[in-house]
Design an enzyme around this catalytic site. Structure first.
Site, PDB file in Angstrom:
ATOM      1  N   ASN A 160       0.721  -1.201   0.092  1.00  0.00           N
ATOM      2  CA  ASN A 160      -0.136  -0.119   0.068  1.00  0.00           C
ATOM      3  C   ASN A 160       0.808   1.394   0.021  1.00  0.00           C
ATOM      4  O   ASN A 160       0.322   2.149  -0.282  1.00  0.00           O
ATOM      5  CB  ASN A 160      -0.845  -0.102   1.260  1.00  0.00           C
ATOM      6  CG  ASN A 160      -0.421  -0.133   2.366  1.00  0.00           C
ATOM      7  OD1 ASN A 160       0.758  -0.409   2.716  1.00  0.00           O
ATOM      8  ND2 ASN A 160      -1.174   0.260   3.708  1.00  0.00           N
ATOM      9  N   GLU A 256       5.437  -3.527  11.737  1.00  0.00           N
ATOM     10  CA  GLU A 256       4.244  -2.757  11.685  1.00  0.00           C
ATOM     11  C   GLU A 256       2.993  -3.639  11.157  1.00  0.00           C
ATOM     12  O   GLU A 256       3.245  -3.934   9.740  1.00  0.00           O
ATOM     13  CB  GLU A 256       4.329  -1.478  11.087  1.00  0.00           C
ATOM     14  CG  GLU A 256       5.476  -0.769  11.231  1.00  0.00           C
ATOM     15  CD  GLU A 256       5.717   0.348  10.136  1.00  0.00           C
ATOM     16  OE1 GLU A 256       6.440   1.298  10.710  1.00  0.00           O
ATOM     17  OE2 GLU A 256       5.157   0.653   9.337  1.00  0.00           O
ATOM     18  N   CYS A 290      -3.282   0.818   7.048  1.00  0.00           N
ATOM     19  CA  CYS A 290      -3.071   0.250   8.204  1.00  0.00           C
ATOM     20  C   CYS A 290      -3.967   1.168   9.268  1.00  0.00           C
ATOM     21  O   CYS A 290      -4.664   0.698  10.202  1.00  0.00           O
ATOM     22  CB  CYS A 290      -1.818  -0.086   8.736  1.00  0.00           C
ATOM     23  SG  CYS A 290      -0.614   1.353   8.820  1.00  0.00           S
TER      24      CYS A 290
HETATM   25  P1  NAP Z   1       1.504  -8.857   3.387  1.00  0.00           P
HETATM   26  O1  NAP Z   1       0.682  -9.912   2.517  1.00  0.00           O
HETATM   27  O2  NAP Z   1       1.605  -9.509   4.925  1.00  0.00           O
HETATM   28  O3  NAP Z   1       2.827  -8.799   2.701  1.00  0.00           O
HETATM   29  C1  NAP Z   1       3.680  -7.914   3.314  1.00  0.00           C
HETATM   30  C2  NAP Z   1       5.379  -8.015   2.737  1.00  0.00           C
HETATM   31  O4  NAP Z   1       5.556  -9.445   3.183  1.00  0.00           O
HETATM   32  C3  NAP Z   1       5.275  -8.010   1.344  1.00  0.00           C
HETATM   33  O5  NAP Z   1       6.620  -7.843   0.909  1.00  0.00           O
HETATM   34  C4  NAP Z   1       5.318  -9.576   1.125  1.00  0.00           C
HETATM   35  O6  NAP Z   1       5.744 -10.077  -0.131  1.00  0.00           O
HETATM   36  C5  NAP Z   1       6.209 -10.185   2.260  1.00  0.00           C
HETATM   37  N1  NAP Z   1       5.962 -11.561   2.327  1.00  0.00           N
HETATM   38  C6  NAP Z   1       4.878 -12.163   2.540  1.00  0.00           C
HETATM   39  N2  NAP Z   1       5.324 -13.550   2.970  1.00  0.00           N
HETATM   40  C7  NAP Z   1       6.557 -13.548   3.495  1.00  0.00           C
HETATM   41  C8  NAP Z   1       7.313 -14.454   3.988  1.00  0.00           C
HETATM   42  N3  NAP Z   1       7.097 -15.711   4.065  1.00  0.00           N
HETATM   43  N4  NAP Z   1       8.632 -14.124   4.441  1.00  0.00           N
HETATM   44  C9  NAP Z   1       8.912 -12.784   3.929  1.00  0.00           C
HETATM   45  N5  NAP Z   1       8.469 -11.824   3.258  1.00  0.00           N
HETATM   46  C10 NAP Z   1       6.919 -12.006   3.100  1.00  0.00           C
HETATM   47  O7  NAP Z   1       0.817  -7.606   3.371  1.00  0.00           O
HETATM   48  P2  NAP Z   1       0.415  -6.498   2.582  1.00  0.00           P
HETATM   49  O8  NAP Z   1      -1.120  -7.176   1.643  1.00  0.00           O
HETATM   50  O9  NAP Z   1       1.429  -6.183   1.340  1.00  0.00           O
HETATM   51  O10 NAP Z   1      -0.239  -5.214   3.052  1.00  0.00           O
HETATM   52  C11 NAP Z   1      -1.300  -4.946   3.783  1.00  0.00           C
HETATM   53  C12 NAP Z   1      -1.239  -5.389   5.344  1.00  0.00           C
HETATM   54  O11 NAP Z   1      -0.091  -4.693   5.886  1.00  0.00           O
HETATM   55  C13 NAP Z   1      -2.457  -4.828   6.095  1.00  0.00           C
HETATM   56  O12 NAP Z   1      -2.661  -5.908   7.067  1.00  0.00           O
HETATM   57  C14 NAP Z   1      -1.868  -3.582   6.762  1.00  0.00           C
HETATM   58  O13 NAP Z   1      -2.693  -3.160   7.957  1.00  0.00           O
HETATM   59  C15 NAP Z   1      -0.633  -3.735   6.998  1.00  0.00           C
HETATM   60  N6  NAP Z   1       0.127  -2.505   7.001  1.00  0.00           N
HETATM   61  C16 NAP Z   1       0.509  -2.137   8.238  1.00  0.00           C
HETATM   62  C17 NAP Z   1       1.147  -0.857   8.295  1.00  0.00           C
HETATM   63  C18 NAP Z   1       1.657  -0.433   9.834  1.00  0.00           C
HETATM   64  O14 NAP Z   1       2.349   0.645   9.831  1.00  0.00           O
HETATM   65  N7  NAP Z   1       1.257  -1.035  11.110  1.00  0.00           N
HETATM   66  C19 NAP Z   1       1.428  -0.109   7.317  1.00  0.00           C
HETATM   67  C20 NAP Z   1       0.811  -0.719   6.026  1.00  0.00           C
HETATM   68  C21 NAP Z   1       0.464  -1.907   5.991  1.00  0.00           C
HETATM   69  P3  NAP Z   1       4.804 -10.489  -1.606  1.00  0.00           P
HETATM   70  O15 NAP Z   1       4.196  -9.226  -1.915  1.00  0.00           O
HETATM   71  O16 NAP Z   1       5.837 -10.864  -2.286  1.00  0.00           O
HETATM   72  O17 NAP Z   1       3.970 -11.647  -0.992  1.00  0.00           O
HETATM   73  O1  G3P Z   2      -0.684   2.237   6.088  1.00  0.00           O
HETATM   74  C1  G3P Z   2       0.380   2.703   5.799  1.00  0.00           C
HETATM   75  C2  G3P Z   2       0.928   3.678   7.010  1.00  0.00           C
HETATM   76  O2  G3P Z   2       2.158   4.029   7.048  1.00  0.00           O
HETATM   77  C3  G3P Z   2      -0.130   4.937   7.525  1.00  0.00           C
HETATM   78  O3  G3P Z   2       0.204   6.169   6.851  1.00  0.00           O
HETATM   79  O4  G3P Z   2      -0.247   8.304   6.302  1.00  0.00           O
HETATM   80  O5  G3P Z   2      -1.950   6.481   5.540  1.00  0.00           O
HETATM   81  O6  G3P Z   2      -1.659   7.112   8.022  1.00  0.00           O
HETATM   82  P1  G3P Z   2      -1.118   7.137   6.653  1.00  0.00           P
END
Ligand code: NAP
Ligand code: G3P
Length: 480
Positions: A160, A256, A290
């Protein structure tokens, strides 16, 4: 900017200052219309070994580079991003269907982040401590604690914010003297490669930043348990975060993860302002943040007024294509749409009121507002990562706090009220990383501490905190 990182529509990985390909590639299609944007290398376990060996060697030289030189490279990187903002934001928009305005602001915010990181890094010092403040010691010992790097940081970013959430790991790690191996999200990897190119153009020495694209099913587990990784800085889902934590062999982690941020609306809230903040917080980038507001907990007495005001604001959202500057754009893929639609269906089957929405066209889900959500519905607890907002009516502040804290997540919460005492009392009781008073939940400004508790993560990000987390204090004690 692009020429050296792409040939015949195949993007290259950055390895030891060179842009290289592999035998296998992964097609990257646009979520907007399914069109092929390009291919990225599908690196394998042997590449992981080779890349991490190079990262390890390069770090030894980088840690000897002066902090001033590191800062100057970061300043140049920020300038390069700004000079190329049109090209980079265009690819970001195509790759993750983020609206044009937000894509531009992601690149601009990243340049500001990198510059601020350079400023902060050059003003961080260690400690000088005398022994005689501890009982039983005279002034015979002096401790010089200097900040030293951890080694190789593995940065893993989500789809994202593939530019911003890659840079928010890379820049502080570099300022602290670490080298970085970036594993970008597959959908988002082209955008992240552009970012890496900016660091190279700024003169970052070879190997200090390497990138490894590839299927997480083939290299993910291998990367996160590799002996040459000294720190993992991960942003992504709670599911993947949990998995990484379970296999990473005591490598220190910063995570995160997901959220279910609640907006708590009290009787005396300014309804118009509250509705504006909630709709913007819930629906920008189609709820794929997120920190998006993912549930509203409103006191029953004002719930009808709030729902009317929310609907009024929601009706002003533009739905459509990112290039037309719509706020609600296609979700990242069709599976994500199915997931969101099923959550809505479950809520409706269990008696929720549909205020508006529940319409899908390809990967676009129309902004959906659901009232009278009850606690047996999945939407009360699950993170949808899509444009749907559930409203839970509560009878008291205490009930709002209880439901807010019952979530497995603890990223942020908002409180809307005119009473500062209520705001502080509730803020103190919420088990989250950040409480926003009279504003939507959001991460920025990026030098504020940003953290999640429970399933929302571990460790604290934010420019100074990120540099501190990716370095350690090493003490040298002079005995007089
Ligand atoms: P995701 O599916 O968990 O993927 C995140 C990253 O992890 C991607 O680069 C993915 O690569 C990689 N990955 C997946 N399996 C892995 C493994 N076994 N080992 C190492 N890396 C691995 O998350 P997303 O769909 O990209 O993002 C959405 C999620 O992120 C939401 O739940 C959101 O809340 C969370 N998020 C949290 C924050 C915060 O600051 N708290 C900020 C932004 C997003 P691939 O794409 O190649 O699978
Ligand atoms: O989900 C990504 C995180 O970095 C949030 O940033 O600016 O969308 O609150 P913001």
């Amino acid at each position: 900017m692009i020429n050296s990182i792409k040939k015949d529509n195949i993007y290259h990985n950055l390895y030891d200052g060179k842009w290289i390909i592999s035998d296998n590639t992964i097609d990257i299609f646009s979520p907007i219309d399914g069109e092929l944007i390009g291919k990225v290398p599908a690196m394998l376990k042997d590449d992981v070994n080779k890349f991490l060996e190079n990262s390890k060697l390069s770090q030894k030289h980088w840690e000897l580079t002066s902090i001033d030189s590191r800062a100057n490279i970061l300043y140049k990187t920020a300038k390069i991003l700004e000079d190329n903002i049109d090209e980079i934001s265009e690819i970001l928009m195509l790759e993750i269907a983020k609206d044009k305005k937000s894509s531009i602001s992601e690149v601009k915010r990243t340049a500001d982040f990198i510059r601020h990181t350079a400023d902060t890094g050059r003003n961080l010092y260690g400690d000088f401590i005398q022994s005689d403040s501890f009982p039983g010691f005279s002034r015979n010992k002096l401790c010089l604690a200097t900040r030293v790097p951890l080694g190789v940081v593995l940065a893993i970013s989500p789809f994202n914010y593939p530019i911003n959430l890659s840079a928010s790991k890379i820049a502080p790690a570099l300022m602290a003297g670490n080298s970085v191996l970036l594993k970008p999200p597959t959908q988002g990897s082209i955008s992240a490669l552009y970012l890496s190119k900016a660091f190279m153009m700024a003169g970052l020495p070879h190997g200090v930043l390497n990138t490894i694209t590839g299927k997480s099913s083939s290299i993910g587990d291998y990367l996160v348990s590799h002996e040459n990784v000294n720190f993992i800085n991960f942003t992504g889902s709670t599911k993947v975060g949990n998995h990484i934590a379970s296999i990473s062999n005591m490598i220190p982690l910063m995570m995160e993860l997901g959220g279910k941020d609640a907006a708590i609306v009290l009787k005396d809230a300014d309804i118009e302002k509250t509705a504006k903040e909630i709709i913007s917080g819930a629906f920008s980038y189609s709820g794929q943040r997120c920190t998006a507001i993912k549930r509203v907990l409103v006191i029953e007495d004002i719930a009808n007024n709030l729902v009317d005001a929310l609907l009024n604001e929601l009706n002003q959202l533009k739905v459509g294509l990112p290039q037309d500057n719509c706020e609600v754009t296609p979700l990242i893929d069709s599976n994500s749409c199915d997931f969101v639609m099923n959550l809505i269906k479950d809520a409706l089957d269990k008696g929720a009121n549909l205020v508006t929405g529940y319409k899908r066209s390809g990967n676009i889900i129309y902004p959906t507002l659901l009232d009278n959500i009850s606690l047996d519905m999945d939407l009360a607890w699950e993170e949808p990562f899509g444009p749907v907002l559930p409203i839970i009516r509560v009878s008291s502040k205490e009930e709002a706090i209880r439901i807010a804290n019952k979530s497995q997540y603890g990223l942020q919460s908002s409180i809307f009220t005119q009473d500062i005492n209520d705001a502080f009392n509730i803020a103190n009781k919420l088990n989250v990383g950040t409480v926003q008073i009279n504003s939507k939940t959001e991460r920025g400004p990026d030098h504020f501490p940003f953290s999640g508790v429970k399933s929302s993560g571990m460790g604290t990000q934010g420019i100074r905190y990120s540099i501190e987390a990716m370095s350690r204090l090493k003490s040298i004690v002079i005995n007089i």
